[in-house]
Design a protein around this motif. Structure first.
Motif, PDB file in Angstrom:
ATOM      1  N   THR A   1       0.827  -1.207   0.000  1.00 27.63           N
ATOM      2  CA  THR A   1       0.000   0.000   0.000  1.00 27.63           C
ATOM      3  C   THR A   1       0.857   1.252   0.000  1.00 27.63           C
ATOM      4  O   THR A   1       0.596   2.198  -0.751  1.00 27.63           O
ATOM      5  CB  THR A   1      -0.943   0.006   1.226  1.00 27.63           C
ATOM      6  OG1 THR A   1      -1.748  -1.178   1.220  1.00 27.63           O
ATOM      7  CG2 THR A   1      -1.843   1.222   1.201  1.00 27.63           C
TER       8      THR A   1
ATOM      9  N   SER B   1       0.734   3.595  -3.399  1.00 32.15           N
ATOM     10  CA  SER B   1      -0.219   4.689  -3.198  1.00 32.15           C
ATOM     11  C   SER B   1       0.495   6.031  -3.252  1.00 32.15           C
ATOM     12  O   SER B   1       1.350   6.313  -2.402  1.00 32.15           O
ATOM     13  CB  SER B   1      -0.936   4.536  -1.858  1.00 32.15           C
ATOM     14  OG  SER B   1      -1.668   3.328  -1.811  1.00 32.15           O
TER      15      SER B   1
ATOM     16  N   THR C   1      -0.603   8.877  -2.439  1.00 30.78           N
ATOM     17  CA  THR C   1      -0.976   9.738  -1.312  1.00 30.78           C
ATOM     18  C   THR C   1      -0.176   9.429  -0.053  1.00 30.78           C
ATOM     19  O   THR C   1      -0.253  10.168   0.926  1.00 30.78           O
ATOM     20  CB  THR C   1      -2.481   9.579  -0.993  1.00 30.78           C
ATOM     21  OG1 THR C   1      -2.757   8.192  -0.702  1.00 30.78           O
ATOM     22  CG2 THR C   1      -3.325  10.036  -2.164  1.00 30.78           C
TER      23      THR C   1
ATOM     24  N   GLU D   1      -5.860   7.487   6.733  1.00 30.89           N
ATOM     25  CA  GLU D   1      -5.220   7.566   5.414  1.00 30.89           C
ATOM     26  C   GLU D   1      -4.800   6.191   4.916  1.00 30.89           C
ATOM     27  O   GLU D   1      -4.949   5.874   3.727  1.00 30.89           O
ATOM     28  CB  GLU D   1      -4.003   8.495   5.480  1.00 30.89           C
ATOM     29  CG  GLU D   1      -4.350   9.961   5.678  1.00 30.89           C
ATOM     30  CD  GLU D   1      -3.112  10.834   5.726  1.00 30.89           C
ATOM     31  OE1 GLU D   1      -2.502  11.033   4.665  1.00 30.89           O
ATOM     32  OE2 GLU D   1      -2.756  11.299   6.822  1.00 30.89           O
TER      33      GLU D   1
ATOM     34  N   ALA E   1      -6.331   4.410   1.619  1.00 34.34           N
ATOM     35  CA  ALA E   1      -5.439   3.970   0.543  1.00 34.34           C
ATOM     36  C   ALA E   1      -5.613   2.484   0.250  1.00 34.34           C
ATOM     37  O   ALA E   1      -5.577   2.057  -0.906  1.00 34.34           O
ATOM     38  CB  ALA E   1      -3.989   4.269   0.918  1.00 34.34           C
TER      39      ALA E   1
ATOM     40  N   LYS F   1      -8.824   2.022  -1.749  1.00 34.74           N
ATOM     41  CA  LYS F   1      -8.633   2.421  -3.136  1.00 34.74           C
ATOM     42  C   LYS F   1      -7.837   1.359  -3.897  1.00 34.74           C
ATOM     43  O   LYS F   1      -8.150   1.036  -5.039  1.00 34.74           O
ATOM     44  CB  LYS F   1      -7.913   3.766  -3.206  1.00 34.74           C
ATOM     45  CG  LYS F   1      -8.772   4.965  -2.833  1.00 34.74           C
ATOM     46  CD  LYS F   1      -8.030   6.268  -3.035  1.00 34.74           C
ATOM     47  CE  LYS F   1      -7.717   6.520  -4.494  1.00 34.74           C
ATOM     48  NZ  LYS F   1      -7.056   7.827  -4.705  1.00 34.74           N
TER      49      LYS F   1
END
Length: 304
Positions: free
Chosen positions: A46, A50, A52, A290, A294, A297
């Motif tokens: 992740t 990711s 972000t 967060e 993530a 997603k």
């Protein structure tokens, strides 16, 4: 030295001698190991994929999860297999490798100091965060942890390798660790035992105190934040403090004492080698919006 060469393997007594108990523990530890590996590697994937999660905070978390997975793999698989075996043995060389890798990957928990420093800068010096926590710093801190961990870990098998083992080579444990091995040696190991206390015990105490002090400073500075910022910081620091306590308290009990073996040592070793690496990803994901966002997603993208 000739006496040592006659020892080609050690017999491990494991956690219990009960056949029924061994079957139960096999199922329990197998499930825990699967959860540990899946949870930690999921965090690593992740963080890597990711966009972000590109901040230093998540870089350190991904690195810690990767090292937790390696740390769990040093002892847990062999212990799980031994629970189904009648003869639980480990060769002398494999014992030395296990001793080395266990301390090497276990030292990765010291990365929590870097994570605490990252939170201190983010909360106490937010305007200077990007300048202080630059890419060079983010790379050097884990590298420093690796170098320090290697120097610390390599000393342990060197202490044991040339000890004379001339008695029954039976270790009352499920893996190779310093105190059970020193107990088997038929020479005076008092000085080596004190060295273990001075290195392992001192390291545990120093890092534990550093972490407590750093989080004390962080918590003291929260009064300058807004209510929302204070809650977010408390959630993050709460996760870190939980991990710190779960790992360091059992380690301190094990190594900050006169060199000896106690019946409770096996249970404490289970705690910081098996349970803590399993709980780390759960602690970080359940308390971090967060990370959870993530992961959702990433999972949604994979399903499409």
């Amino acid at each position: 030295m000739e006496q040592r060469r006659n020892v080609t393997e050690f017999v491990l007594l494991g956690l219990t001698r009960s056949p029924q108990g061994q079957k139960i523990l096999f199922v329990v530890f197998l499930l825990m190991y699967i959860v540990t590996m899946v949870g930690n590697l999921l965090i690593v994937v992740t963080v890597v994929v990711s966009p972000t999660l590109g901040s230093p905070r998540y870089f350190f978390l991904g690195y810690l999860s990767f090292m937790d997975a390696l740390y769990s793999a040093t002892v847990t698989p062999s212990m799980i297999v031994d629970l189904l075996c009648e003869n639980k043995t480990i060769s002398f060389q494999d014992c030395m490798i296990q001793l080395f890798t266990g301390h090497l990957f276990g030292c990765a928990i010291c990365l929590l100091v870097a994570m605490a420093y990252d939170r201190y800068v983010a909360i106490c010096k937010p305007l200077h965060y990007s300048a202080i926590m630059n890419k060079q710093v983010c790379v050097r801190l884990p590298l420093l942890t690796c170098v320090g961990g290697f120097l610390h870990a390599v000393a342990h098998p060197l202490f044991v390798y040339n000890l004379p083992f001339c008695g029954p080579s039976v270790i009352d444990h499920f893996g190779c660790d310093m105190y059970p091995l020193l107990k088997l040696a038929c020479s005076d190991t008092y000085i080596i035992g004190l060295t273990v206390v001075a290195s392992d015990g001192a390291m545990c105490m120093v890092f534990f105190m550093l972490l407590l002090i750093s989080y004390g400073v962080i918590l003291h500075s929260l009064k300058n934040l807004s209510q929302e910022g204070r809650c977010k910081a408390l959630s993050t620091c709460g996760s870190h403090i939980t991990v710190v306590v779960l790992f360091f308290v059992p380690c301190i009990f094990m190594y900050v004492r006169p060199p000896s073996t106690l019946p409770i040592d096996k249970s404490l070793t289970v705690f910081y080698t098996i349970i803590t690496p399993m709980l780390n990803p759960l602690i970080y994901t359940l308390r971090n919006g967060e990370i959870k966002h993530a992961m959702k997603k990433l999972w949604t993208r994979k399903r499409k």
